[in-house]
Design a protein around this motif. Structure first.
Motif, PDB file in Angstrom:
ATOM      1  N   ALA A   1     -23.239 -18.361 -81.059  1.00 23.64           N
ATOM      2  CA  ALA A   1     -22.962 -17.608 -82.287  1.00 23.64           C
ATOM      3  C   ALA A   1     -23.724 -18.177 -83.474  1.00 23.64           C
ATOM      4  N   GLY A   2     -24.123 -19.440 -83.401  1.00 20.52           N
ATOM      5  CA  GLY A   2     -24.868 -20.035 -84.494  1.00 20.52           C
ATOM      6  C   GLY A   2     -24.085 -19.972 -85.795  1.00 20.52           C
ATOM      7  N   SER A   3     -24.690 -19.365 -86.823  1.00 19.17           N
ATOM      8  CA  SER A   3     -24.043 -19.271 -88.132  1.00 19.17           C
ATOM      9  C   SER A   3     -23.116 -18.073 -88.247  1.00 19.17           C
ATOM     10  N   LEU A   4     -23.050 -17.239 -87.199  1.00 18.44           N
ATOM     11  CA  LEU A   4     -22.154 -16.086 -87.217  1.00 18.44           C
ATOM     12  C   LEU A   4     -20.724 -16.531 -86.915  1.00 18.44           C
ATOM     13  N   ARG A   5     -19.801 -15.644 -87.175  1.00 16.82           N
ATOM     14  CA  ARG A   5     -18.385 -15.978 -87.030  1.00 16.82           C
ATOM     15  C   ARG A   5     -17.948 -16.102 -85.567  1.00 16.82           C
ATOM     16  N   VAL A   6     -16.900 -16.907 -85.348  1.00 18.24           N
ATOM     17  CA  VAL A   6     -16.279 -17.057 -84.036  1.00 18.24           C
ATOM     18  C   VAL A   6     -14.787 -16.786 -84.199  1.00 18.24           C
ATOM     19  N   ASP A   7     -14.323 -15.685 -83.617  1.00 22.86           N
ATOM     20  CA  ASP A   7     -12.917 -15.301 -83.732  1.00 22.86           C
ATOM     21  C   ASP A   7     -12.068 -15.968 -82.663  1.00 22.86           C
ATOM     22  N   GLY A   8     -10.820 -16.227 -83.032  1.00 22.85           N
ATOM     23  CA  GLY A   8      -9.900 -16.867 -82.101  1.00 22.85           C
ATOM     24  C   GLY A   8      -8.823 -15.928 -81.602  1.00 22.85           C
ATOM     25  N   HIS A   9      -8.011 -16.465 -80.690  1.00 21.12           N
ATOM     26  CA  HIS A   9      -6.915 -15.706 -80.074  1.00 21.12           C
ATOM     27  C   HIS A   9      -6.034 -16.739 -79.391  1.00 21.12           C
ATOM     28  N   ALA A  10      -5.096 -17.303 -80.168  1.00 22.78           N
ATOM     29  CA  ALA A  10      -4.353 -18.453 -79.659  1.00 22.78           C
ATOM     30  C   ALA A  10      -2.902 -18.408 -80.115  1.00 22.78           C
ATOM     31  N   PRO A  11      -2.086 -17.547 -79.528  1.00 24.68           N
ATOM     32  CA  PRO A  11      -0.684 -17.441 -79.960  1.00 24.68           C
ATOM     33  C   PRO A  11       0.094 -18.717 -79.702  1.00 24.68           C
ATOM     34  N   GLY A  12       0.796 -19.183 -80.731  1.00 27.51           N
ATOM     35  CA  GLY A  12       1.656 -20.348 -80.585  1.00 27.51           C
ATOM     36  C   GLY A  12       0.942 -21.679 -80.645  1.00 27.51           C
ATOM     37  N   LEU A  13      -0.357 -21.689 -80.840  1.00 27.33           N
ATOM     38  CA  LEU A  13      -1.112 -22.938 -80.805  1.00 27.33           C
ATOM     39  C   LEU A  13      -0.947 -23.701 -82.121  1.00 27.33           C
ATOM     40  N   ILE A  14      -0.449 -24.921 -82.026  1.00 23.63           N
ATOM     41  CA  ILE A  14      -0.234 -25.781 -83.194  1.00 23.63           C
ATOM     42  C   ILE A  14      -0.568 -27.223 -82.815  1.00 23.63           C
ATOM     43  N   GLY A  15      -0.519 -28.122 -83.802  1.00 26.66           N
ATOM     44  CA  GLY A  15      -0.670 -29.544 -83.544  1.00 26.66           C
ATOM     45  C   GLY A  15      -2.052 -29.930 -83.031  1.00 26.66           C
ATOM     46  N   PRO A  16      -2.148 -31.024 -82.303  1.00 29.49           N
ATOM     47  CA  PRO A  16      -3.441 -31.485 -81.790  1.00 29.49           C
ATOM     48  C   PRO A  16      -4.202 -30.449 -80.959  1.00 29.49           C
ATOM     49  N   PRO A  17      -3.538 -29.623 -80.120  1.00 24.45           N
ATOM     50  CA  PRO A  17      -4.315 -28.580 -79.423  1.00 24.45           C
ATOM     51  C   PRO A  17      -5.013 -27.630 -80.391  1.00 24.45           C
ATOM     52  N   LEU A  18      -4.341 -27.278 -81.495  1.00 20.69           N
ATOM     53  CA  LEU A  18      -4.990 -26.447 -82.511  1.00 20.69           C
ATOM     54  C   LEU A  18      -6.163 -27.200 -83.135  1.00 20.69           C
ATOM     55  N   ASP A  19      -5.990 -28.475 -83.390  1.00 23.13           N
ATOM     56  CA  ASP A  19      -7.076 -29.272 -83.951  1.00 23.13           C
ATOM     57  C   ASP A  19      -8.308 -29.217 -83.042  1.00 23.13           C
ATOM     58  N   ALA A  20      -8.082 -29.339 -81.757  1.00 26.98           N
ATOM     59  CA  ALA A  20      -9.192 -29.298 -80.803  1.00 26.98           C
ATOM     60  C   ALA A  20      -9.859 -27.929 -80.804  1.00 26.98           C
ATOM     61  N   TYR A  21      -9.046 -26.889 -80.859  1.00 25.25           N
ATOM     62  CA  TYR A  21      -9.551 -25.505 -80.881  1.00 25.25           C
ATOM     63  C   TYR A  21     -10.433 -25.274 -82.103  1.00 25.25           C
ATOM     64  N   LEU A  22      -9.988 -25.779 -83.249  1.00 29.16           N
ATOM     65  CA  LEU A  22     -10.762 -25.626 -84.477  1.00 29.16           C
ATOM     66  C   LEU A  22     -12.035 -26.473 -84.440  1.00 29.16           C
ATOM     67  N   CYS A  23     -11.945 -27.649 -83.893  1.00 28.85           N
ATOM     68  CA  CYS A  23     -13.132 -28.504 -83.809  1.00 28.85           C
ATOM     69  C   CYS A  23     -14.207 -27.904 -82.906  1.00 28.85           C
ATOM     70  N   ALA A  24     -13.799 -27.038 -81.998  1.00 26.68           N
ATOM     71  CA  ALA A  24     -14.768 -26.367 -81.132  1.00 26.68           C
ATOM     72  C   ALA A  24     -15.542 -25.283 -81.872  1.00 26.68           C
ATOM     73  N   GLY A  25     -15.049 -24.895 -83.055  1.00 23.91           N
ATOM     74  CA  GLY A  25     -15.778 -23.903 -83.847  1.00 23.91           C
ATOM     75  C   GLY A  25     -15.064 -22.589 -84.063  1.00 23.91           C
ATOM     76  N   ILE A  26     -13.809 -22.481 -83.657  1.00 25.12           N
ATOM     77  CA  ILE A  26     -13.051 -21.248 -83.861  1.00 25.12           C
ATOM     78  C   ILE A  26     -12.667 -21.125 -85.334  1.00 25.12           C
ATOM     79  N   GLU A  27     -12.738 -19.887 -85.883  1.00 24.41           N
ATOM     80  CA  GLU A  27     -12.558 -19.722 -87.328  1.00 24.41           C
ATOM     81  C   GLU A  27     -11.423 -18.788 -87.734  1.00 24.41           C
ATOM     82  N   SER A  28     -10.894 -17.980 -86.829  1.00 20.77           N
ATOM     83  CA  SER A  28      -9.869 -17.011 -87.229  1.00 20.77           C
ATOM     84  C   SER A  28      -8.867 -16.807 -86.106  1.00 20.77           C
ATOM     85  N   ASP A  29      -7.747 -16.162 -86.458  1.00 18.23           N
ATOM     86  CA  ASP A  29      -6.764 -15.778 -85.441  1.00 18.23           C
ATOM     87  C   ASP A  29      -5.951 -14.602 -85.960  1.00 18.23           C
ATOM     88  N   HIS A  30      -5.464 -13.785 -85.026  1.00 18.38           N
ATOM     89  CA  HIS A  30      -4.582 -12.667 -85.372  1.00 18.38           C
ATOM     90  C   HIS A  30      -3.347 -12.662 -84.485  1.00 18.38           C
TER      91      HIS A  30
END
Length: 575
Positions: A193-222
């Motif tokens: 994706a480079g500089s383009l957006r990366v959408d997420g999809h992670a219901p219930g994700l919080i704490g360190p697992p969320l931190d890891a998800y964000l560090c991978a480059g995910i930027e949004s969630d619905h």
């Protein structure tokens, strides 16, 4: 394509200065300014489809609006056109009169059925329409190893979509366990994706697992499930999209995040919306109405529906009615009900008082998108007989209305237990004959059966019926009918098809107007409620998510019951 207009011609600049006449002057508007949340009394000048300035000036055409209210046109921050069941031109014709002129679309339904070829057909059909399309590249096809789609979408396919002028980023990364575990294939897709957006999809994700998800480059969630979760995601810099679809709804529940914490990094989306809801209530305008009912101010709701969605997706020419921006705006004589008196797209009036007035060029779908339902053999009542014996203990999927989540129940099965429904998923892409069986609580069919090829994410043929011999007969009749019409949905009672919705395009869509398809969908849903006894508001949309193997807690695919929390196939019978 999504850069703000930079037309440095001396003629356009002269028009902006007022030295040459504008093409159109909208005189006497209460104009909403999203950046300051103000209503400004002004005139708006337009030339070459662009807003060139505010205030009185000469114009070739002057439209006196006598103090009407005006907003930027609306942007859907995340949706799947296929879920509307409408082919691209018909979708545009349906939502323009409600004031939506741009969307961020994830075509992963089509990608699951026909892969890149199907997605390219959708992108081609979008060209030349009075609308702004952004297409995200589907990241998880299949959604998991427990689903059996008709196609895959690999890294090369993703790069093809991202290279298109309409490509805006990587679509919702649903396999969050894989991301958190550092799966190389997923990380390569995110990197593409480079500089383009990366959408997420992670219901219930919080704490360190969320931190890891964000560090991978995910930027949004619905897919937030609670106020605490949405708060944590926002505090950690994530964009959140509040949605109100036909079955999946969290906007009203999570409205508190806006009333207490403001609109920063929050946008509105429809995600999955049936055509009958679009015909009767609209699109993003309806989301704004739901937001207001939940206590969000009109101004805050408008910010989320315009400039915020534009900012996130890089629609740099949209979201404002200001110099240099594309002239997309809605005009109202009252802000009580958000049905525009007039919709302008690129400075052209495309709709008046809820009716489309501009011709929509129709690009018919390729024949390759049709005839996608392939069964190994015709189905009979015997096809739906499970191996479960009376008195055995079974796992049951518990339906949660207005949510993609399900619960899991363990119960002892009585013979033809009327409190439960049977559910079966039939592989329909490669004619393997593979079937997955299960039981439902909370779907509420008292009699009969329904069948659908709209079944996230792999879109196999899914059937739910009464837990009885006649119910199994009706399951076979409904499923065979859907296969015979090339895909779609059907309602059956006592061997008779009471309602059907043909969806011959990939088993997902039809190239008829929303005013034709919407009533068909509404009638089918009404038959499910009145003739079959279910009380679900959107039974087919609810059904469609019962096979999505990345949303907890228990789902069913053609491979069997999937324990999503443990991420494994789990037996129907507990021994």
């Amino acid at each position: 394509m999504f850069e703000r207009y930079r037309r440095h011609s001396s003629e356009l600049i002269a028009k902006a200065r007022g030295d040459l006449p504008a093409d159109l002057l909208l005189r006497g508007l209460h104009l909403f300014v999203p950046t300051t949340k103000e209503w400004i009394m002004t005139d708006v000048a337009i030339a070459d489809g662009v807003v060139i300035g505010w205030g009185e000036r000469d114009a070739i055409e002057v439209l006196d609006l006598d103090g009407a209210w005006a907003t930027p046109s609306f942007i859907d921050a995340h949706m799947h056109i296929e879920s509307t069941k409408l082919w691209i031109p018909d979708f545009v014709a349906a939502v323009l009169p409600w004031g939506t002129t741009a969307i961020a679309n994830d075509p992963h339904e089509m990608a699951n059925v026909l892969g890149l070829e199907g997605v390219i057909e959708m992108i081609k059909a979008a060209r030349g329409l009075p609308f702004t399309f952004g297409f995200s590249a589907s990241s998880c096809v299949p959604a998991s190893r427990y689903e059996s789609p008709g196609a895959t979408f690999d890294l090369d396919d993703i790069r093809s979509v991202l290279a298109d002028p309409n490509g805006i980023g990587l679509a919702e990364v649903m396999n969050f366990p894989g991301v958190i575990a550092g799966d190389p294939e997923l990380l390569n897709k995110i990197a593409a994706a480079g500089s383009l957006r990366v959408d997420g999809h992670a219901p219930g994700l919080i704490g360190p697992p969320l931190d890891a998800y964000l560090c991978a480059g995910i930027e949004s969630d619905h897919e937030m499930l609670s106020y605490a979760e949405v708060t944590e995601k926002r505090r950690k810099g994530m964009w959140v999209f509040l949605r109100h679809g036909s079955a999946s709804q969290n906007l009203a529940t999570l409205a508190r995040t806006v009333t207490e914490l403001g609109t920063s990094r929050v946008a509105l989306c429809s995600d999955d919306r049936e055509p009958d809801l679009i015909v009767s209530r609209g699109h993003i305008n309806h989301c704004i109405e739901i937001a207001r009912e939940a206590g969000i101010t009109l101004e805050d709701a408008l910010v989320m529906a315009t400039v915020n969605a534009a900012e996130y997706h890089g629609f740099r020419h949209l979201g404002m009615v200001a110099p240099g921006y594309q002239a997309d705006l809605n005009i109202y004589h009252s802000m009580e009900h958000l049905v525009p008196d007039m919709v302008l797209q690129r400075g052209v009036v495309v709709a008046r008082q809820g009716s489309l007035i501009t011709p929509i060029e129709r690009t018919p779908p390729s024949e390759r998108l049709r005839n996608t339902v392939h069964l190994k053999e015709a189905l009979t009542a015997r096809s739906f007989v499970t191996s479960v014996q009376p008195g055995q203990t079974v796992r049951v999927i518990v339906v949660v209305e207005h949510s993609l989540m399900t619960k899991s129940l363990v119960t002892t099965l009585d013979q033809d237990d009327a409190t439960l429904n049977q559910i079966t998923v039939i592989e329909r892409h490669l004619a393997t004959g593979r079937l997955g069986h299960g039981y439902l609580q909370g779907f509420g069919l008292v009699h009969g059966a329904i069948a659908s090829t709209v079944a996230h994410d792999a879109h196999n043929l899914m059937v739910v019926g009464a837990n009885s011999e006649q119910g199994r007969n009706d399951m076979a009749t409904a499923a065979n009918h859907v296969a015979a019409i090339g895909g779609g949905q059907a309602v059956c009672l006592n061997g008779e098809i009471l309602a059907a919705v043909p969806l011959p395009i990939a088993g997902l869509m039809n190239d008829v107007p929303a005013t034709t398809l919407g009533p068909q969908v509404a009638f089918a849903q009404e038959m499910v409620r009145t003739a079959l006894g279910s009380r679900l508001e959107a039974p087919f949309m609810t059904l469609s998510f019962l096979g999505l193997s990345v949303i907890p807690s228990l789902k069913l695919t053609d491979q069997g019951l999937i324990d999503v929390e443990r991420f494994e196939v789990t037996p129907l019978v507990i021994t």
